[in-house]
Design a protein around this motif. Structure first.
Motif, mmCIF file in Angstrom:
data_model
loop_
_atom_site.group_PDB
_atom_site.id
_atom_site.type_symbol
_atom_site.label_atom_id
_atom_site.label_comp_id
_atom_site.label_asym_id
_atom_site.label_seq_id
_atom_site.Cartn_x
_atom_site.Cartn_y
_atom_site.Cartn_z
ATOM 1 N N ALA A 295 0.834 -1.209 0.000
ATOM 2 C CA ALA A 295 0.000 0.000 0.000
ATOM 3 C C ALA A 295 0.861 1.248 0.000
ATOM 4 O O ALA A 295 0.576 2.215 -0.721
ATOM 5 C CB ALA A 295 -0.920 -0.016 1.223
ATOM 6 N N GLU A 296 1.930 1.237 0.778
ATOM 7 C CA GLU A 296 2.819 2.392 0.830
ATOM 8 C C GLU A 296 3.487 2.625 -0.515
ATOM 9 O O GLU A 296 3.590 3.765 -0.981
ATOM 10 C CB GLU A 296 3.868 2.170 1.928
ATOM 11 N N CYS A 297 3.948 1.556 -1.171
ATOM 12 C CA CYS A 297 4.585 1.685 -2.482
ATOM 13 C C CYS A 297 3.609 2.238 -3.523
ATOM 14 O O CYS A 297 3.967 3.098 -4.341
ATOM 15 C CB CYS A 297 5.118 0.331 -2.938
ATOM 16 N N LEU A 298 2.367 1.748 -3.503
ATOM 17 C CA LEU A 298 1.363 2.225 -4.458
ATOM 18 C C LEU A 298 1.046 3.696 -4.234
ATOM 19 O O LEU A 298 0.830 4.452 -5.199
ATOM 20 C CB LEU A 298 0.093 1.385 -4.344
ATOM 21 N N GLU A 299 1.023 4.121 -2.979
ATOM 22 C CA GLU A 299 0.743 5.529 -2.685
ATOM 23 C C GLU A 299 1.881 6.422 -3.173
ATOM 24 O O GLU A 299 1.650 7.532 -3.654
ATOM 25 C CB GLU A 299 0.496 5.701 -1.188
ATOM 26 N N ILE A 300 3.113 5.932 -3.058
ATOM 27 C CA ILE A 300 4.251 6.687 -3.579
ATOM 28 C C ILE A 300 4.110 6.851 -5.092
ATOM 29 O O ILE A 300 4.343 7.930 -5.649
ATOM 30 C CB ILE A 300 5.572 5.976 -3.231
ATOM 31 N N MET A 301 3.704 5.786 -5.767
ATOM 32 C CA MET A 301 3.513 5.848 -7.212
ATOM 33 C C MET A 301 2.411 6.837 -7.579
ATOM 34 O O MET A 301 2.551 7.622 -8.532
ATOM 35 C CB MET A 301 3.174 4.459 -7.749
ATOM 36 N N GLN A 303 1.406 9.427 -5.884
ATOM 37 C CA GLN A 303 1.846 10.789 -5.623
ATOM 38 C C GLN A 303 2.827 11.262 -6.683
ATOM 39 O O GLN A 303 2.867 12.441 -7.030
ATOM 40 C CB GLN A 303 2.482 10.877 -4.230
ATOM 41 N N SER A 304 3.634 10.353 -7.204
ATOM 42 C CA SER A 304 4.637 10.716 -8.204
ATOM 43 C C SER A 304 4.023 10.884 -9.593
ATOM 44 O O SER A 304 4.370 11.803 -10.334
ATOM 45 C CB SER A 304 5.734 9.645 -8.256
ATOM 46 N N LEU A 305 3.092 9.983 -9.953
ATOM 47 C CA LEU A 305 2.539 9.978 -11.306
ATOM 48 C C LEU A 305 1.160 10.603 -11.410
ATOM 49 O O LEU A 305 0.734 10.982 -12.500
ATOM 50 C CB LEU A 305 2.476 8.530 -11.820
ATOM 51 N N GLY A 306 0.471 10.690 -10.251
ATOM 52 C CA GLY A 306 -0.872 11.243 -10.263
ATOM 53 C C GLY A 306 -1.922 10.160 -10.314
ATOM 54 O O GLY A 306 -1.758 9.146 -11.008
ATOM 55 N N GLU A 307 -3.006 10.349 -9.572
ATOM 56 C CA GLU A 307 -4.064 9.351 -9.512
ATOM 57 C C GLU A 307 -4.750 9.161 -10.862
ATOM 58 O O GLU A 307 -5.234 8.078 -11.180
ATOM 59 C CB GLU A 307 -5.085 9.748 -8.445
ATOM 60 N N ARG A 308 -4.794 10.209 -11.683
ATOM 61 C CA ARG A 308 -5.456 10.077 -12.986
ATOM 62 C C ARG A 308 -4.717 9.103 -13.893
ATOM 63 O O ARG A 308 -5.320 8.445 -14.741
ATOM 64 C CB ARG A 308 -5.543 11.444 -13.654
ATOM 65 N N ASP A 309 -3.382 9.035 -13.721
ATOM 66 C CA ASP A 309 -2.590 8.131 -14.556
ATOM 67 C C ASP A 309 -2.663 6.693 -14.051
ATOM 68 O O ASP A 309 -2.324 5.765 -14.787
ATOM 69 C CB ASP A 309 -1.127 8.579 -14.577
ATOM 70 N N LEU A 310 -3.057 6.522 -12.796
ATOM 71 C CA LEU A 310 -3.126 5.187 -12.204
ATOM 72 C C LEU A 310 -4.483 5.002 -11.522
ATOM 73 O O LEU A 310 -4.577 4.816 -10.312
ATOM 74 C CB LEU A 310 -1.994 5.007 -11.170
ATOM 75 N N ASP A 312 -6.632 2.659 -11.433
ATOM 76 C CA ASP A 312 -7.027 1.353 -10.907
ATOM 77 C C ASP A 312 -6.293 0.977 -9.622
ATOM 78 O O ASP A 312 -6.600 -0.050 -9.020
ATOM 79 C CB ASP A 312 -6.785 0.261 -11.964
ATOM 80 N N LEU A 313 -5.313 1.769 -9.228
ATOM 81 C CA LEU A 313 -4.604 1.471 -7.988
ATOM 82 C C LEU A 313 -5.469 1.862 -6.795
ATOM 83 O O LEU A 313 -5.962 2.987 -6.718
ATOM 84 C CB LEU A 313 -3.283 2.236 -7.931
ATOM 85 N N LYS A 314 -5.660 0.953 -5.891
ATOM 86 C CA LYS A 314 -6.477 1.208 -4.700
ATOM 87 C C LYS A 314 -5.704 0.778 -3.457
ATOM 88 O O LYS A 314 -6.009 -0.250 -2.836
ATOM 89 C CB LYS A 314 -7.808 0.476 -4.802
ATOM 90 N N PRO A 315 -4.683 1.558 -3.075
ATOM 91 C CA PRO A 315 -3.852 1.158 -1.935
ATOM 92 C C PRO A 315 -4.618 1.058 -0.617
ATOM 93 O O PRO A 315 -4.256 0.273 0.246
ATOM 94 C CB PRO A 315 -2.785 2.263 -1.867
ATOM 95 N N ALA A 316 -5.696 1.842 -0.488
ATOM 96 C CA ALA A 316 -6.446 1.811 0.763
ATOM 97 C C ALA A 316 -7.036 0.427 1.037
ATOM 98 O O ALA A 316 -7.183 0.016 2.197
ATOM 99 C CB ALA A 316 -7.565 2.849 0.741
ATOM 100 N N SER A 317 -7.355 -0.324 -0.037
ATOM 101 C CA SER A 317 -7.945 -1.645 0.146
ATOM 102 C C SER A 317 -6.959 -2.613 0.784
ATOM 103 O O SER A 317 -7.376 -3.600 1.413
ATOM 104 C CB SER A 317 -8.404 -2.199 -1.201
ATOM 105 N N LEU A 318 -5.654 -2.345 0.672
ATOM 106 C CA LEU A 318 -4.645 -3.227 1.253
ATOM 107 C C LEU A 318 -4.483 -2.999 2.743
ATOM 108 O O LEU A 318 -3.862 -3.796 3.434
ATOM 109 C CB LEU A 318 -3.295 -3.014 0.558
ATOM 110 N N ARG A 319 -5.036 -1.895 3.244
ATOM 111 C CA ARG A 319 -4.886 -1.579 4.666
ATOM 112 C C ARG A 319 -5.992 -2.172 5.499
ATOM 113 O O ARG A 319 -5.997 -2.043 6.725
ATOM 114 C CB ARG A 319 -4.845 -0.057 4.860
#
Length: 320
Positions: A295-301, A303-310, A312-319
């Motif tokens: 989840a932490e790695c996905l959140e870094i991604m 923040q770096s690339l922007g949620e619009r570019d990613l 389908d990533l749902k890091p909150a579901s891993l918590r």
């Protein structure tokens, strides 16, 4: 854990509302939070690689009630209202009612409260207000890492794993740290990261409820708890300048840690020292911790690339 002491909430003042009353004293507690900094929010640490998660001091200051029983710093209002509603619910379940003519202003040692903390402050606030109603003084070295559920159970807050890894590594570290009992797997996995000094610098306890936290957090603790703390303080003194490896296998140290656990079964520091020196010492993360790392790695991604570019990533579901 020892049974919590029964403490009268204090007799109400003449002419005041009957029922539980808050103390007139300021209550202080430390907790790890993301803070809003000039030039951006603490969350910018993801893209800059700089640690912005700090152990901040909270001061709960009694004041006259207006619209809310809690004056919350920072932004946004919906975070403040969610924390306040949760804390009010938990305390009402615990006490039956709350004073309608008493309020508190919450002060942070730094700038505003970042919205991405979400309900992180619910646990510390609930304990601070609970101690005020109980007329109990909290220890000056007390730190609490834990949100609280509507059922009154402490749980690891959002980014609690990040806090365990990084928020307790300063030069001025130390104190009694309360963590949710359910965070046992993450506490254990700090040994995988070789965060061995964490269990020497901090006296770590696991807690479930406000009653647990108040027993461990108040200055006038039980006799068994005082003895366990004394034994651990002696160990901390001996451990200065030494590697945990050479201590955790020492028979005298292990006897002392076992005695501490007899006195205080939720003494996580003593338990981890014993585990470190045993054949069962963990070498890899448990699945729940792997999920938090992902989840932490996905959140870094994001923040770096922007949620619009990613999207389908749902890091909150891993918590969860």
């Amino acid at each position: 854990l020892a049974e919590p002491e029964t403490t009268a909430p204090g007799a109400p003042e003449t002419g005041a509302q009957q029922g539980p009353r808050f103390s007139s004293a300021t209550v202080t507690l430390r907790t790890p939070v993301f803070l809003v900094h000039e030039g951006g929010r603490g969350w910018r640490r993801w893209s800059k690689g700089q640690e912005e998660l700090v152990t901040a001091q909270l001061d709960l200051i009694p004041e006259f009630a207006e619209e809310s029983f809690l004056d919350f710093p920072g932004e946004p209002d919906n975070v403040a209202s969610a924390v306040e509603e949760l804390v009010r619910h938990v305390l009402t379940e615990e006490w039956g009612s709350l004073p309608v003519d008493q309020a508190h202003a919450l002060s942070l040692t730094s700038n505003g409260y970042d919205k991405r903390n979400q309900l992180t402050l619910s646990g510390p606030l609930a304990l601070m207000l609970h101690s005020s109603l109980s007329r109990a003084t909290l220890r000056s070295d007390l730190i609490l890492l834990g949100a609280i559920s509507r059922e009154g159970i402490f749980e690891l807050p959002v980014h609690g794993w990040t806090a365990l890894k990084s928020a307790f590594s300063g030069e001025s570290s130390g104190g009694r740290l309360l963590v949710p009992a359910s965070a046992g797997p993450q506490i254990r996995d700090l040994l995988v990261l070789e965060k061995n000094s964490f269990f020497v610098n901090y006296e770590v306890f696991g807690v479930n409820s406000l009653a647990d936290a108040l027993v461990l957090g108040r200055t006038d603790g039980t006799t068994d708890l005082a003895e366990a703390s004394r034994l651990f303080a002696e160990f901390q003194e001996v451990a200065k300048g030494k590697q945990l490896g050479e201590l955790s296998s020492n028979s005298h140290v292990r006897e002392r840690m076992a005695r501490i656990l007899e006195l205080a079964p939720n003494h996580y520091s003593a338990r981890m020292v014993l585990l470190h020196g045993s054949p069962s010492r963990p070498l890899k993360f448990r699945a729940s911790t792997v999920a938090l790392e992902l989840a932490e790695c996905l959140e870094i991604m994001q923040q770096s690339l922007g949620e619009r570019d990613l999207p389908d990533l749902k890091p909150a579901s891993l918590r969860k």
